[in-house]
Design an enzyme around this catalytic site. Sequence first.
Site, PDB file in Angstrom:
ATOM      1  CB  THR A  48       7.892   3.995  21.994  1.00 34.11           C
ATOM      2  OG1 THR A  48       7.451   2.676  21.639  1.00 34.11           O
ATOM      3  CG2 THR A  48       9.092   3.886  22.918  1.00 34.11           C
ATOM      4  CD  GLU A  49       2.409  -0.114  22.951  1.00 31.41           C
ATOM      5  OE1 GLU A  49       1.305   0.431  22.867  1.00 31.41           O
ATOM      6  OE2 GLU A  49       2.623  -1.271  22.527  1.00 31.41           O
ATOM      7  CG  ASN A  50       8.427  -0.146  23.964  1.00 31.36           C
ATOM      8  OD1 ASN A  50       7.921   0.721  23.274  1.00 31.36           O
ATOM      9  ND2 ASN A  50       9.608  -0.654  23.695  1.00 31.36           N
TER      10      ASN A  50
END
Lengths: 211, 231
Positions: A48-50
């Site tokens: 996940t990008e975060n």
Amino acid sequence: MSAYLTRSEMAQMVARDIPAGSYVNLGIGQPTLVSDYLTADQHVVLHTENGMLGMGPQAEGDEVDPDLVNAGKIAVTELPGAAYFHHADSFAIMRGGHLDICVMGAFQVSAGGDLANWHTGEPGAIPAVGGAMDLAAGAKEVFVMMTLFTKDGTPKLVPKCTYPLTGVGCVSRVYTERAVFHLTPDGISVKETFGTSIDELAESLDVAVVA
Amino acid sequence: MIELPTDPDAAVSDLKDGSTVLIGGFGEAGLPFALVDALLRCDAGDLTVVNNNAGNGDTGLAALLGAGRVRKIICSYPRQVDSWIFDGLYRSGKIELELVPQGTLAERIRAGGAGIGAFYTPTGAGTPLAAGKEVRTIEGRQYVLEYPIHGDVALIRAHLADGMGNLVYRKTGRNFGPVMATAATTTIVEVDRIVAIGSLDPEIVVTPGIFVDRVVVAERRSVKESLGASA
């Protein structure tokens, strides 16, 4: 199959086609459904990008932790072997070609694999890009999940995108309710059809498709 | 050595008009709630804010925007279901938006802290977000020239700090914190707790204290409370 696929069935198709052991990023919205159909045997690691690898299912009840969310800001869980990292590292993972596959939605995909999914370009529309351009530029393969036509029947697999681009020549596959398309340097090949035929698809699209 | 202001208001009291403020957080995770609220209570205006988003609901960053204190926002994803304050300001031309792909945003901040003058990235090449920017072909691929982002101040949230300013974070609350900490003249951190020097294992420190100027303790708010506050 004799009918068009539902959203869940499309997600199931994508999940089925992800090779075992892949590192995968699922875009927000519809692509998130894909995670419901990945099997334990596939050993797919979700990014996940975060800032996380090894993302688990959506959190329920006491599992909800405000510091543990996915790209859609929904509370999720961590799996054994998960790792956290900061944003610059997370996007190095994306941009640097370390992800095997990303799955995103789209407004349009062109025959040459151009992707348009961040902005309608309409006056008054507020643009928001998030990580879409980084995924488009960096993932080894970009799979798109979308309906083949807009609500008014306009094809979304097009000769040339009219919406603002997210990335150039990046899409390798398009999963729709009527067919799975592989975009290759030799053209668009139809891998499977659902409730339609290649002839019908060829008739209704402005791009050439072959078996 | 780091400063230990008595409270979040004291921590941001010297912020000047026209400052560029880097604010950590991805949605609610890692958002320095107390420092943003303190920012709202101080006088500084004409601010440029760098955050992934453009505020949610009516509190925090959204309230700062709503109070007319922000001239420009640099972010990747302003449009959200509850970003009505930004949406209104943007549509009426009362706020400037610099829209940046999220990875380019992170890397520009990283470059700002790392002394890099500019860099070429493939992200955005061939799209409207490369308009007006230098594009270079390197080994057959197009790359866009991007410049660093520096902050006058960074406001971030971490889990623990020790007396040296060394930081560890919690889960995805880490997000922009470590890069923003490096890229501002003054980095102000709110944490759950300050622990004694020597009690953080040096091997697990994520942000070394050299990047940190001020640390203040502020209780973490849950998403539920924040949503309640913004409903």
